[in-house]
Design an enzyme around this catalytic site. Structure first.
Site, short mmCIF file in Angstrom:
data_model
loop_
_atom_site.label_atom_id
_atom_site.label_comp_id
_atom_site.label_asym_id
_atom_site.label_seq_id
_atom_site.Cartn_x
_atom_site.Cartn_y
_atom_site.Cartn_z
N GLU A 1 0.37 -1.26 -0.16
CA GLU A 1 -0.08 -0.22 0.06
C GLU A 1 1.12 1.17 -0.25
OE1 GLU A 1 -3.34 0.76 -0.40
OE2 GLU A 1 -3.99 -1.81 0.32
N SER B 1 -46.79 -23.02 36.32
CA SER B 1 -46.20 -23.18 37.72
C SER B 1 -45.31 -22.91 38.19
CB SER B 1 -46.31 -24.49 38.13
OG SER B 1 -47.67 -24.73 37.93
#
Length: 649
Positions: free
Chosen positions: A71, A338
Site C-alpha cells: 500500500e 407453575s
C-alpha cells in the site's frame, strides 16, 4: 511545466494549511466505543462498523510489513503525502477526466477512513490532503499505522485487522501466519473482488502479488515466500463476528444512545464495562442451540441469567436468531405456569404454614365473582390425585389443586400483593394466581427466584457497571440496589422445597442426568394448552429463567420440564464450571428433618416415602411416624413402597 504548476499548487496548499492549523488544538480521532464483559474481555465495538480496535503490538509483524509493502512502501519516509504518487494519480485522472486513481498514502487513507466519505471528487481529495498533514503533525507513524489497520475495510462487513482475522480465518490477528497476513493485506484494494469466500482464485493471485512486494522490499526471503505461497488456507468465520451476545449489545446500545447520544457511541471512544460474563454467555448460546435444534425453526426461546447475589445480568438471549428477529423476548410478558407457585408458598410460610402441612388433592369448585364455577385440575391424564400432599411434595409434583386451595385459604388479594414484592407488577388477585394467571417477563422471573438464593434480598437488574470516556474519566459507575423482601428463614425453606423438584419424585429429577450433583433448585412451568414452557431455577451463584414458545401463541405441545428444563440444566452445567462450589446459606434457626410424606410426621426407618424438609425451629413436627411399622414388619424387600400401598385415608 504541468508538473511544476501542480507542484506549486500542492506546496501552496501545504503552506496555507500550516499557517491556518499550526495553533489549532489536537484533533480527536473518532473511535468506536467498546463494551467489556465483567472479566474485562471485549464483547463488541459499538460503532456503526463491525470493528474491534487493537494495538500495533497485537498485530502480526507479517501483516504490518505486508500492508506497507503493498500500500505505501515509503510510509516511514514521507510526511503524509507521496509527491510522486500524487503526480502520477493527477496525470491519470486528468487524462481520464475523472477520478480513477488515488495515489494515496497510508496516512491519506487513514484520514479518509476517519473523517471523510468515499465520494470520488477533487474537493474530497484536497480535504484528504489537509487531514493527512494534520495527522502527521499530531501523531507518530506507528499511531497512524495503528489507526489505519483498525479502520480499513476487508469485505464481509469486517473493518480492521482483528475482525478480518476472525471473519476469514476464525482466529485473532496475533495468530495470523505469513500466508494469511499476505492474503488479508491484499483485500482492501478491492474487497468485493478479492473476497476469498466469493472469488478464491482472485484472492490467491492478489496474495502472490503481496508476497512478491514483500520480497522486493526485503521483508521476506525467497524461501519464506515460496512456503507461504504453497500454504493451503482454511477459511472459517468465528461466531464472534455475528456477535455472541447481540441482544445484550442492543440493550447496552439503546441505553447509551439515550444517555450520551449516538455520536458519542460511534465516535466518542467510550469504554463500557458491563455485568455480562462471556463464558456464561457462550454456555447459554450452546445450551439454547442444542436444546432447540430438533424442533420447529419457528419455535422461539429466551434465556436470562443473573448473579444471585447482586442482580447483574450474566447471560442473555432474547430469541433464537437475532439476524431474523431483533425482538428481545427476555422483556416480553408471558404466562409463567407453575413457576409462579413459589411466591404464593412463600406467603403460606409467612402466614404459619410449614413444608410438612398437608392439603387434600380432590375435586373442588369455587364460585367466581361473575358467577362462573372454577374447578382446578392437575396436569396429566388424571385431574385429581385423591390424596393428601405435604406442601413440599405438592411443589415437587407441581400439584395444581393443592396450590389453588392454599391460595384460597390465604386470599388471592393477599397473594397478589405479596408476589409484587418480588419485583412483579399488575398481578391479578385470582384463585389461579399460583398457576401463572398473570403475565410476567423472563428477566423478572430470574430476579425473583434470586431472592431465595440471596437470603431474601431482591436485587434490581443491572448490566452497566461503569462507563469511561476515551481518556479514562469515569462518566458513571453503578452499584447494585437491593431491598429485603422476605426473611432469611423463609428464603431458605422455599429453596429447600425447590431443591426437591430436582430430586427423586420431583418433576425436574431427570435434569440431574445433565448437571449431576451440583447444588441447585428450580421449578417447571407449563401453561394451559401448552402455549408456554418454562424452567426457572438457581444455584448459590446464578439464577436463570428459560422460556420456550411461539410469538403468536401457537401451542408448543411440550411441557416445560421436557423442553425448557434441559436448556436450563445444560446452561447451569456449562456456566458453573468456573464457579467455586458452594451451598445455600442456612440460618441458625433452621432445622432439617426427614419427614414422612404420607403422615407429615418425623420419618422413622419404616417410612417408605420420606424427604428432608426445613423448618423454623419450634415449627417442626414433634411426633414420629409409626404408621408404616406394622406394614413393614417381616418384609423381605427393601422397604420402598409406592404411595398407594402405604397410604390410607
Amino acid at each position: 511545466m504541468r508538473k511544476f504548476i501542480l507542484s506549486s499548487i500542492i506546496l501552496a496548499l501545504i503552506t496555507c494549511h500550516m499557517g491556518f492549523t499550526w495553533s489549532l488544538p489536537r484533533i480527536e480521532v473518532p473511535q468506536a466505543s467498546v463494551v467489556y464483559d465483567v472479566n474485562g474481555e471485549a464483547i463488541k465495538g459499538l460503532g456503526e462498523q463491525n470493528r474491534i480496535n487493537i494495538e500495533l503490538s497485537e498485530m502480526p509483524d507479517y501483516f504490518i510489513k505486508a500492508i506497507i509493502a503493498v500500500e505505501d512502501k515509503n510510509f516511514y519516509q514521507h510526511h503524509g503525502i507521496d509527491m510522486a504518487g500524487i503526480f502520477r494519480a493527477i496525470y491519470v485522472n486528468i487524462r481520464e477526466r475523472k477520478i480513477v486513481e488515488g495515489g494515496s498514502t497510508i496516512t491519506q487513507q487513514t484520514a479518509k477512513n476517519l473523517f471523510l466519505s468515499n465520494e470520488r471528487t477533487f474537493l474530497r481529495k484536497f480535504k484528504e490532503l489537509f487531514y493527512a498533514l494534520e495527522l502527521e503533525r499530531q501523531y507518530s507513524k506507528d499511531e497512524i499505522l495503528t489507526m489505519y489497520c483498525n479502520t480499513i475495510y476487508f469485505g464481509q462487513g469486517a473493518y480492521g485487522i482483528e475482525v478480518a482475522a476472525r471473519t476469514f480465518f476464525g482466529k485473532s490477528a496475533r495468530d495470523l501466519s505469513l500466508a494469511e497476513s499476505a492474503l488479508l493485506a491484499g483485500i482492501p484494494r478491492w474487497p468485493s473482488n478479492y473476497d476469498p469466500y466469493i472469488n478464491p482464485e482472485a484472492a490467491k493471485k492478489r496474495q502472490l502479488v503481496v508476497l512478491q512486494r514483500m520480497q522486493e522490499e526485503g521483508y521476506i526471503d525467497q524461501e519464506s515466500k515460496a512456503r507461504a505461497a504453497e500454504e493451503k488456507l482454511q477459511y472459517e468465520k468465528t461466531t464472534y463476528i455475528k456477535g455472541e451476545a447481540p441482544y445484550f449489545i442492543a440493550l447496552v446500545k439503546d441505553y447509551l444512545s439515550k444517555k450520551y447520544g449516538e455520536q458519542m457511541i460511534y465516535q466518542g471512544g467510550l469504554k463500557v464495562y458491563t455485568s455480562l460474563d462471556l463464558y456464561m454467555q457462550r454456555a447459554a448460546n450452546q445450551a439454547l442451540q442444542s436444546g432447540l435444534e430438533a424442533y420447529d425453526p419457528n419455535l422461539q426461546a429466551a434465556l436470562v441469567a443473573v448473579d444471585s447475589g447482586n442482580g447483574g445480568i450474566r447471560a442473555l438471549i432474547g430469541g433464537r436468531d437475532y439476524a431474523s428477529s431483533t425482538f428481545n423476548r427476555v422483556f416480553s410478558k408471558r404466562q409463567p405456569g407453575s413457576t409462579f407457585k413459589p411466591f404464593m408458598y412463600s406467603l403460606a410460610l409467612y402466614s404459619g404454614f410449614t413444608a410438612a402441612d398437608k392439603i387434600m388433592c380432590e375435586e373442588v369448585e369455587y364460585e367466581l365473582p361473575n358467577g362462573d364455577i372454577y374447578r382446578p385440575t392437575d396436569y396429566g391424564k388424571e385431574p385429581y390425585h385423591w390424596r393428601e400432599f405435604t406442601l413440599k411434595e405438592a411443589v415437587m409434583k407441581s400439584d395444581n389443586v393443592v396450590a389453588v386451595r392454599v391460595n384460597s385459604i390465604l386470599g388471592p388479594t393477599a397473594a397478589a400483593s405479596y408476589a409484587e414484592k418480588f419485583g412483579f407488577s399488575n398481578i391479578q388477585p385470582v384463585l389461579s394466581l399460583p398457576l401463572g394467571a398473570s403475565e410476567v417477563r423472563p428477566i423478572d422471573m430470574a430476579l425473583a427466584y434470586a431472592v431465595f438464593a440471596n437470603r431474601g434480598l431482591y436485587s434490581n437488574a443491572n448490566y452497566i457497571l461503569k462507563v469511561t470516556d476515551r481518556n479514562g474519566k469515569v462518566l458513571e459507575e453503578n452499584r447494585p440496589q437491593q431491598r429485603r423482601v422476605i426473611g432469611e428463614d423463609n428464603a431458605y425453606i422455599i429453596t429447600n422445597i425447590l431443591e426437591g423438584v430436582l430430586e427423586a419424585g420431583g418433576t425436574g429429577a431427570h435434569l440431574r442426568n445433565v448437571f449431576g450433583d451440583r447444588i441447585a433448585a428450580g421449578k417447571t412451568g407449563t401453561t394451559d394448552e401448552f402455549k408456554d414452557a418454562w424452567f426457572v431455577g438457581f444455584t448459590p451463584r446464578i439464577s436463570c429463567a428459560v422460556w420456550v414458545g411461539y410469538d403468536k401463541n401457537r401451542d408448543v405441545n411440550i411441557s416445560g420440564g421436557v423442553i425448557a428444563g434441559p436448556i436450563w440444566a445444560n446452561f447451569i452445567e456449562g456456566a458453573s464450571r468456573r464457579l467455586a462450589e458452594g451451598d445455600f446459606y442456612r440460618p441458625d434457626n433452621i432445622r432439617l428433618l426427614n419427614i414422612c410424606l404420607d403422615s407429615g410426621l418425623v420419618a422413622s426407618e419404616s417410612c417408605p416415602r420420606q424427604v428432608e424438609m426445613a423448618f423454623v425451629e419450634g415449627s417442626e413436627p414433634e411426633d414420629i411416624c409409626y404408621e408404616h411399622r406394622e406394614e413393614n414388619e417381616g418384609s423381605l424387600d427393601d422397604g420402598i413402597f409406592p404411595w398407594w400401598q402405604s397410604w390410607s385415608p
